[in-house]
Design an enzyme around this catalytic site. Structure first.
Site, PDB file in Angstrom:
ATOM      1  N   HIS A   1     -33.071  21.468 -38.072  1.00 31.32           N
ATOM      2  CA  HIS A   1     -31.713  21.809 -37.662  1.00 31.32           C
ATOM      3  C   HIS A   1     -30.899  22.298 -38.863  1.00 31.32           C
ATOM      4  CE1 HIS A   1     -31.928  20.411 -33.506  1.00 31.32           C
ATOM      5  NE2 HIS A   1     -32.724  19.450 -33.957  1.00 31.32           N
TER       6      HIS A   1
ATOM      7  N   GLU B   1     -37.610  12.292 -26.282  1.00 27.78           N
ATOM      8  CA  GLU B   1     -37.320  11.519 -27.493  1.00 27.78           C
ATOM      9  C   GLU B   1     -36.528  10.280 -27.093  1.00 27.78           C
ATOM     10  OE1 GLU B   1     -35.243  12.066 -31.897  1.00 27.78           O
ATOM     11  OE2 GLU B   1     -34.443  13.137 -30.169  1.00 27.78           O
TER      12      GLU B   1
ATOM     13  N   ASP C   1     -36.790  17.663 -38.770  1.00 28.74           N
ATOM     14  CA  ASP C   1     -35.615  17.433 -37.937  1.00 28.74           C
ATOM     15  C   ASP C   1     -34.328  17.578 -38.737  1.00 28.74           C
ATOM     16  OD1 ASP C   1     -34.311  16.993 -35.580  1.00 28.74           O
ATOM     17  OD2 ASP C   1     -34.900  14.902 -35.340  1.00 28.74           O
ATOM     18  N   ASP C   2     -33.834  16.505 -39.337  1.00 31.01           N
ATOM     19  CA  ASP C   2     -32.588  16.507 -40.113  1.00 31.01           C
ATOM     20  C   ASP C   2     -32.786  15.751 -41.419  1.00 31.01           C
ATOM     21  OD1 ASP C   2     -30.585  17.720 -38.158  1.00 31.01           O
ATOM     22  OD2 ASP C   2     -31.376  16.072 -36.949  1.00 31.01           O
TER      23      ASP C   2
ATOM     24  N   HIS D   1     -39.303  22.703 -36.502  1.00 34.91           N
ATOM     25  CA  HIS D   1     -38.227  21.841 -35.997  1.00 34.91           C
ATOM     26  C   HIS D   1     -37.346  21.393 -37.164  1.00 34.91           C
ATOM     27  CE1 HIS D   1     -36.793  19.277 -32.546  1.00 34.91           C
ATOM     28  NE2 HIS D   1     -36.071  18.807 -33.574  1.00 34.91           N
TER      29      HIS D   1
ATOM     30  N   HIS E   1     -35.205  20.450 -26.397  1.00 36.88           N
ATOM     31  CA  HIS E   1     -35.528  19.075 -26.762  1.00 36.88           C
ATOM     32  C   HIS E   1     -35.829  18.263 -25.503  1.00 36.88           C
ATOM     33  CE1 HIS E   1     -33.901  20.230 -30.576  1.00 36.88           C
ATOM     34  NE2 HIS E   1     -33.802  18.998 -31.055  1.00 36.88           N
TER      35      HIS E   1
END
Length: 348
Positions: A27, A212, A290-291, A25, A209
Site C-alpha cells: 500500500h 483476512e 502490506d504496510d 501487495h 481484498h
C-alpha cells in the site's frame, strides 16, 4: 551464484534478498520509511502520536472494531504527511529502493488517489503525479513498477465507480489493476460489482481484498461478485477445503502478507499463518509486505518467515517467487528475465 548464509550446523541457505521476486501487495502510504515519516511530519507541522515515533511497530490488533479504528487512524495520520508532488516522488522512489534491496524486480503499488487529491489539485492531477513518480522511480532504480487503483470499502459504491473509470483512463500509462481495500467486514462485495465491471471492461486486473478479517465467505464473495483474478490476503480460505480447491483449480493467486496477519491479530504467531495449507492445496501465493511502516518488515522478511516458521526449503522459496512473477502484470520480457534469474538463484 547466490551467496549462502548459515542456518544450522552443517547446512546453508541462500540469501532471500538475492532471490528475484515480484511484489504485488504494497500500500502507498504504508510503504513509507519511518524516518521519512518523521521528516515529512516535521516539514508540514504534523503532530505524530507516540505509536508512530517510538521506532517500534505500533501494537495493533484489528480483529475487533476498536482495533481496526486505531490502525486506520494511524494510517490516516501518516497519509496526512504526504502533501506535495515532491513528497509523493520521495515515497515512490524510496519504496522502489527498498524493493530493489529485497530482490524485487517488479512492484505493483496500491493507492486510493482520493486520499491525496484534496492537497494535490484533484483526482486527475493526483494520478498524473503518482504515475510520473512511478516512471521516474522505475527508471532510476531498475525496478519495474505499476499501479493498482483501490477503492475504499468504507465509502459509497458510486465513489468506487468514479475510481474505476479513472483507473481505466490511465490503463495504458501505468495502471494495471483495480482493488478494494479497508475493513472487509463492512459492506458487501456485491455493492461494488459495477465498479469492478467497469475495470474488467477496461482490461484491468481485479484484485480486491478478502479473507483476512473475515472468513472464507469473504473470498467467495470476491470470486462470485467481483470476478477477482487475484485476492488480497485470502488466507482465511484455508478454513474451507472446497474453496482451496476452487482457488487452486482456477489458478487464482492469494497475496499473502504473513507479518501483517500476525500484527493485526488474524493469527497469534507466525507459525499459525496457513502458508503450508495453501501451498499443499496448490493455491498460488505472492508474498507481500502490506504496510511496512506499521508492521515493521518488508518483502524479504516474508520469505524469511516462510523459511523459519514454516520450513520452506530454498526450492520452495524459489517456487513462491515464481508464483509472484506469474501472477504479476509485468511485461513478458520482465517476467522472462525474473524467472530466469530465479532459476539461477536456486541452482545447485
Amino acid at each position: 551464484m547466490a551467496r549462502e548464509v548459515g542456518t544450522e550446523v552443517g547446512t546453508t541457505a541462500r540469501e532471500v534478498r538475492e532471490l528475484p521476486k515480484a511484489h504485488l501487495h504494497l500500500h502507498f502510504t504504508g510503504s513509507m520509511r519511518p524516518a521519512t515519516l518523521l521528516e515529512l511530519a516535521d516539514k508540514h507541522g504534523v503532530h505524530l502520536p507516540e505509536a508512530l515515533t517510538s521506532g517500534e511497530p505500533p501494537k495493533l490488533r484489528a480483529t475487533d472494531e476498536r482495533g481496526w479504528f486505531r490502525f486506520q487512524r494511524l494510517y490516516d495520520i501518516a497519509r496526512s504527511c504526504l502533501r506535495t508532488p515532491e513528497d509523493i516522488q520521495r515515497l515512490v522512489r524510496e519504496a522502489a529502493e527498498e524493493d530493489a534491496a529485497d530482490g524485487s524486480g517488479w512492484l505493483e503499488i496500491q493507492v486510493d488517489p482520493t486520499s491525496y487529491a484534496p492537497r494535490l489539485g484533484g483526482l486527475i492531477p493526483t494520478m498524473e503525479i503518482i504515475l510520473d513518480a512511478v516512471r521516474t522511480a522505475s527508471r532510476d532504480t531498475g525496478v519495474g513498477m505499476a499501479v493498482i487503483v483501490a477503492a475504499n470499502r468504507m465509502k459509497h459504491p458510486l465513489d468506487a465507480r468514479t475510481l474505476a473509470r479513472l483507473a481505466v483512463r490511465y490503463a495504458d500509462q501505468g495502471v494495471i489493476g483495480f482493488g478494494l481495500s479497508n475493513d472487509e467486514r463492512r459492506g458487501l462485495a456485491r455493492d461494488f460489482d459495477r465498479a469492478f465491471a467497469i475495470a474488467h471492461e477496461g482490461g484491468l486486473l481485479a484484485a480486491p481484498h478478502g479473507g483476512e478479517l473475515s472468513g472464507p465467505s469473504s473470498v467467495r464473495d470476491c470470486l462470485d461478485d467481483l470476478h477477482a483474478q487475484r485476492v488480497g490476503h485470502g488466507v482465511r480460505a484455508a478454513e474451507d477445503p472446497f474453496l482451496l480447491r476452487r482457488l487452486a483449480d482456477s489458478g487464482i493467486t492469494c497475496e499473502v502478507c504473513p507479518t501483517s496477519n500476525v500484527a493485526l491479530g488474524v493469527y497469534d504467531k507466525p507459525e499459525d499463518v496457513p502458508l503450508r495449507t495453501l501451498w499443499d492445496a496448490g493455491v498460488p501465493m505472492a508474498l507481500g509486505a502490506d504496510d511496512p511502516l506499521l508492521f515493521g518488515s518488508r518483502l524479504a522478511a516474508q520469505y524469511e518467515l516462510a523459511r523459519d516458521a514454516h520450513g520452506f526449503s530454498d526450492p520452495e522459496l524459489a517456487e513462491l517467487a515464481r508464483q509472484s512473477v506469474r501472477a504479476s502484470r509485468a511485461p513478458q520480457d520482465v517476467r522472462d528475465r525474473l524467472l530466469t534469474a530465479i532459476t539461477a538463484w536456486a541452482a545447485p
